[in-house]
Design a protein around this motif. Structure first.
Motif, short mmCIF file in Angstrom:
data_model
loop_
_atom_site.label_atom_id
_atom_site.label_comp_id
_atom_site.label_asym_id
_atom_site.label_seq_id
_atom_site.Cartn_x
_atom_site.Cartn_y
_atom_site.Cartn_z
N GLY A 256 64.46 -6.05 62.66
CA GLY A 256 65.95 -6.93 62.80
C GLY A 256 65.69 -8.32 63.43
O GLY A 256 66.37 -9.31 63.15
N ILE A 257 64.48 -8.49 64.29
CA ILE A 257 64.32 -9.85 64.87
C ILE A 257 63.45 -10.80 64.05
O ILE A 257 63.25 -11.95 64.43
N ASN A 258 63.24 -10.40 62.86
CA ASN A 258 62.26 -11.11 62.11
C ASN A 258 63.17 -12.39 61.55
O ASN A 258 62.58 -13.47 61.71
N GLY A 259 64.34 -12.20 61.28
CA GLY A 259 65.25 -13.38 60.83
C GLY A 259 65.26 -14.46 62.07
O GLY A 259 65.31 -15.65 61.98
N VAL A 260 65.61 -13.79 63.21
CA VAL A 260 65.88 -14.61 64.33
C VAL A 260 64.56 -15.46 64.78
O VAL A 260 64.77 -16.54 65.14
N LEU A 261 63.39 -14.70 64.65
CA LEU A 261 62.13 -15.57 64.87
C LEU A 261 61.70 -16.61 63.82
O LEU A 261 61.48 -17.74 64.33
N TYR A 262 61.98 -16.25 62.61
CA TYR A 262 61.81 -17.22 61.66
C TYR A 262 62.83 -18.36 61.77
O TYR A 262 62.73 -19.72 61.44
N GLY A 263 64.03 -18.22 62.18
CA GLY A 263 65.25 -19.04 62.34
C GLY A 263 64.81 -20.16 63.39
O GLY A 263 65.08 -21.40 63.39
N ILE A 264 64.21 -19.53 64.72
CA ILE A 264 63.56 -20.26 65.51
C ILE A 264 62.94 -21.43 65.27
O ILE A 264 62.62 -22.54 65.48
#
Length: 433
Positions: A256-264
């Protein structure tokens, strides 16, 4: 050495008050969202149905290669027949291709079938970003607002790379593995049709008469070929980051944190783009591109060795901050290197180069992640930017505007001959510094 080269830069507010700008900006923003959702949506869907990052990367890469090869041809057609004539059939074919790809993936079709459908899906991806840039160029010419428009468009692109992958990941992981691609197809169809409806703002179609010079291909300009290599390296960063972050977060049990890391990562890109558009530069664009690209290659170096999520986010942020200056400067250089009659084609070559680099990186990173662990995929952005930076340094002389006898280039749509010559002289001074 401080240079006399200085962009006369007006603010974003002045740019956005350009008459008629919002008529193509809003639908253009909607229509370009799918560009950032397609490859990550394919990776997440195919990996979910096959269990292999290598297979997912291969299908995604095929889509990207088809996009890269066909986008410049679409740009040529748009320059010749108008954007609407290219966009309307394109969005329909693309939506049908995505629907077929989803159906085959969920039916566990063989790899060859997925690859066969990936070709028309990628080839028909609408190149709305280059079309918007061409509309800005048609409205602003070579005036002081054009560098601001280039920065604004890069910021918009980066914002889509913040929203698109996060949205696609959230839909794929929270609703259904195919939900990201369903949203991509819907946005492509709706946004593309709305953008195509804005006929008044599209660049005028110019067909050479009997006494006019033949149309010049953007690819015949040496500087464009050098920029294509640079944008291939940038695409390697995007593709390598997408696949490697997906593999890394799956490996640690936190998909689930994949999108967060790519968003950063993409957020850093967007913030740097905003800053680039607000700065009045005292250094010429060629020097800026070389410096920005060197920093980008340096920033990708520690990615493969990072194992902690917070540190990976921090390094990804730095990488993102280094991408926007290179992208913006590359697009700005097109204005002085390419005739107006070939600019849509030039922009699509650069956008296609990003897609091709992204595709090759997705395949390579997927194979490395499958065979040697998720972190090894991060070596792909490093290799891609290091090679491209070497080519940029070796062929940097091609990024200078070329003068032609009698100001022929100015007549073809370049800067006025005396302005171009003055800029060339100043850039040569920078090259000797």
């Amino acid at each position: 050495m401080a240079s006399a080269v200085k962009d006369s830069r007006s603010g974003y507010g002045t740019l956005l008050r350009t008459p008629g700008a919002w008529t193509f900006l809003l639908p253009g923003f909607l229509a370009r969202q799918p560009f950032a959702m397609l490859t990550i949506g394919i990776v997440l869907l195919v990996q979910s149905t096959t269990g292999s990052y290598g297979t997912a990367g291969a299908v995604s890469a095929t889509t990207g290669v088809a996009m890269a090869l066909f986008a410049p041809q679409g740009g040529k057609l748009a320059d010749r027949f108008g954007q609407r004539a290219v966009l309307l059939p394109g969005v329909l074919v693309h939506a049908a291709g995505v629907a077929a790809l989803i159906t085959l993936a969920l039916a566990h079709a063989p790899l060859w079938a997925l690859l066969a459908v990936a070709v028309p899906t990628g080839a028909s991806t609408p190149q709305v970003g280059p079309m918007v840039r061409a509309r800005w160029a048609a409205r602003l010419g070579a005036g002081p607002l054009m560098p601001t428009a280039a920065a604004f468009e890069s910021v918009t692109d980066e914002f889509t790379f913040v929203v698109g992958p996060v949205l696609a990941t959230a839909l794929c992981t929270g609703i259904h593995p195919a939900a990201g691609l369903v949203a991509e197809a819907a946005l492509t169809l709706a946004g593309g049709l709305l953008f195509a409806a804005q006929k008044r703002s599209q660049p005028a179609v110019h067909r050479p008469g009997s006494g006019e010079r033949p149309r010049v291909s953007a690819l015949s300009v040496p500087g464009v070929r050098v920029l294509i290599v640079a944008f291939l390296g940038i695409g390697a960063v995007f593709g390598g980051m997408q696949v490697s972050l997906t593999a890394f977060t799956q490996h640690i049990g936190q998909p689930g944190i994949n999108g967060v890391l790519y968003g950063i990562f993409a957020g850093g890109n967007m913030l740097a783009g905003i800053a680039c558009g607000a700065i009045t530069w005292k250094v010429g664009p060629r020097r800026r591109l070389l410096v920005a690209y060197g920093l980008l290659a340096l920033a990708t170096t520690p990615l493969w060795a990072v194992t902690a999520v917070p540190l990976l986010g921090a390094v990804g942020l730095v990488v993102g901050l280094c991408i926007a200056p290179a992208l913006i400067t590359g697009y700005t250089l097109v204005e002085t290197l390419v005739p107006a009659t070939a600019r849509t084609e030039a922009f699509t070559w650069l956008t296609g180069a990003v897609a091709l680099g992204q595709a090759a990186a997705a395949t390579s990173a997927g194979q490395l992640a499958d065979g040697f662990g998720p972190s090894t995929g991060f070596l792909v952005p490093l290799a891609g930017t290091a090679l491209a930076c070497t080519v940029l340094l070796a062929l940097r002389a091609h990024l200078l505007p070329r003068r032609s006898a009698g100001g022929a280039e100015a007549a073809a749509g370049h800067l006025p001959a005396q302005v171009s010559a003055g800029a060339e002289d100043r850039e040569r001074e920078l090259a000797r510094a």
